[in-house]
Design a protein around this motif. Structure first.
Motif, PDB file in Angstrom:
ATOM      1  N   GLN A   2       0.880  -1.076   0.258  1.00 31.69           N
ATOM      2  CA  GLN A   2      -0.134  -0.042   0.001  1.00 31.69           C
ATOM      3  C   GLN A   2       0.723   1.182   0.024  1.00 31.69           C
ATOM      4  O   GLN A   2       1.618   1.149   0.781  1.00 31.69           O
ATOM      5  CB  GLN A   2      -0.897   0.138   0.989  1.00 31.69           C
ATOM      6  CG  GLN A   2      -2.045  -1.074   1.344  1.00 31.69           C
ATOM      7  CD  GLN A   2      -1.435  -2.421   1.505  1.00 31.69           C
ATOM      8  OE1 GLN A   2      -0.729  -2.444   2.559  1.00 31.69           O
ATOM      9  NE2 GLN A   2      -1.926  -3.416   0.789  1.00 31.69           N
ATOM     10  N   ASP A  98       6.844  -1.131  -8.253  1.00 32.28           N
ATOM     11  CA  ASP A  98       6.820  -2.645  -8.510  1.00 32.28           C
ATOM     12  C   ASP A  98       8.072  -3.276  -8.553  1.00 32.28           C
ATOM     13  O   ASP A  98       9.206  -2.650  -8.632  1.00 32.28           O
ATOM     14  CB  ASP A  98       6.324  -2.650 -10.255  1.00 32.28           C
ATOM     15  CG  ASP A  98       5.710  -3.916 -10.360  1.00 32.28           C
ATOM     16  OD1 ASP A  98       4.649  -4.035 -10.733  1.00 32.28           O
ATOM     17  OD2 ASP A  98       6.622  -4.941 -10.628  1.00 32.28           O
ATOM     18  N   LYS A 113       2.782  -1.862 -10.957  1.00 27.53           N
ATOM     19  CA  LYS A 113       1.570  -2.679 -10.394  1.00 27.53           C
ATOM     20  C   LYS A 113       0.820  -1.849  -9.024  1.00 27.53           C
ATOM     21  O   LYS A 113      -0.377  -1.604  -9.151  1.00 27.53           O
ATOM     22  CB  LYS A 113       1.837  -3.867  -9.722  1.00 27.53           C
ATOM     23  CG  LYS A 113       0.485  -4.837  -9.205  1.00 27.53           C
ATOM     24  CD  LYS A 113       1.389  -6.084  -8.923  1.00 27.53           C
ATOM     25  CE  LYS A 113       0.078  -7.095  -8.609  1.00 27.53           C
ATOM     26  NZ  LYS A 113       0.519  -8.386  -8.136  1.00 27.53           N
ATOM     27  N   TYR A 114       1.583  -1.171  -8.252  1.00 27.11           N
ATOM     28  CA  TYR A 114       1.103  -0.815  -6.937  1.00 27.11           C
ATOM     29  C   TYR A 114       1.003   0.941  -7.178  1.00 27.11           C
ATOM     30  O   TYR A 114       2.039   1.451  -7.701  1.00 27.11           O
ATOM     31  CB  TYR A 114       1.763  -0.984  -5.920  1.00 27.11           C
ATOM     32  CG  TYR A 114       1.731  -2.466  -5.590  1.00 27.11           C
ATOM     33  CD1 TYR A 114       3.036  -3.105  -6.305  1.00 27.11           C
ATOM     34  CD2 TYR A 114       0.748  -3.284  -5.231  1.00 27.11           C
ATOM     35  CE1 TYR A 114       3.111  -4.653  -6.043  1.00 27.11           C
ATOM     36  CE2 TYR A 114       0.855  -4.704  -5.150  1.00 27.11           C
ATOM     37  CZ  TYR A 114       2.164  -5.519  -5.497  1.00 27.11           C
ATOM     38  OH  TYR A 114       2.088  -6.583  -5.226  1.00 27.11           O
ATOM     39  N   TRP A 115      -0.096   1.544  -6.903  1.00 23.60           N
ATOM     40  CA  TRP A 115      -0.128   3.003  -7.043  1.00 23.60           C
ATOM     41  C   TRP A 115      -0.843   3.632  -5.909  1.00 23.60           C
ATOM     42  O   TRP A 115      -1.590   3.034  -5.158  1.00 23.60           O
ATOM     43  CB  TRP A 115      -1.079   3.386  -8.129  1.00 23.60           C
ATOM     44  CG  TRP A 115      -0.442   3.083  -9.636  1.00 23.60           C
ATOM     45  CD1 TRP A 115      -0.443   1.734  -9.906  1.00 23.60           C
ATOM     46  CD2 TRP A 115      -0.140   3.906 -10.353  1.00 23.60           C
ATOM     47  NE1 TRP A 115       0.200   1.928 -11.352  1.00 23.60           N
ATOM     48  CE2 TRP A 115       0.535   3.180 -11.626  1.00 23.60           C
ATOM     49  CE3 TRP A 115       0.287   5.435 -10.365  1.00 23.60           C
ATOM     50  CZ2 TRP A 115       1.240   3.818 -12.585  1.00 23.60           C
ATOM     51  CZ3 TRP A 115       0.970   5.925 -11.272  1.00 23.60           C
ATOM     52  CH2 TRP A 115       1.630   5.012 -12.321  1.00 23.60           C
TER      53      TRP A 115
END
Length: 125
Positions: A2, A98, A113-115
């Protein structure tokens, strides 16, 4: 992973601002972390990225020499120091991460991938 982006605000042209991207759930050790920005009239664009393990960085030409990306191992946080801000820097800034990004893909948003949720930066003239 997160991501929590923070630090945005309203500043005047020429001012400085520092954004933070804090990670929870996993450390950044093997990740590439990038900053992107977007305005309503433009597609999301790359700003800067850092490969955590070696500290190598890359910048968009529009911000090179004015922005600095850095990391704090103890805080598991990436920073974007923005100096000499211009009105055209106004945007919502997003951090992304990522662990499987190859060097040639660091500037591509689809590689991450994660934002985080974004933090708004407004630079007045």
């Amino acid at each position: 992973v997160q991501l929590q982006a923070s630090g945005g605000g309203l500043v005047q042209a020429g001012d400085s601002l520092s954004l933070s991207c804090a990670a929870s759930g996993r450390t950044f050790n093997r990740y590439t972390v990038g900053w992107f920005r977007q305005t309503p009239s433009k597609e999301r664009e790359f700003v800067a990225a850092i490969k955590w393990s070696v500290g190598s960085t890359i910048y968009a030409s529009s911000v090179k020499g004015r922005f600095t990306i850095s990391r704090d191992n103890a805080k598991n946080t990436v920073y974007l120091r923005m100096d000499s801000l211009k009105p055209e820097d106004t945007a919502v800034y997003y951090c992304a991460a990522d662990q499987n990004i190859i060097t040639s893909s660091r500037t591509m948003d689809i590689a991450y991938k994660y934002w985080g949720q974004g933090t708004e930066v407004t630079v007045s003239s």
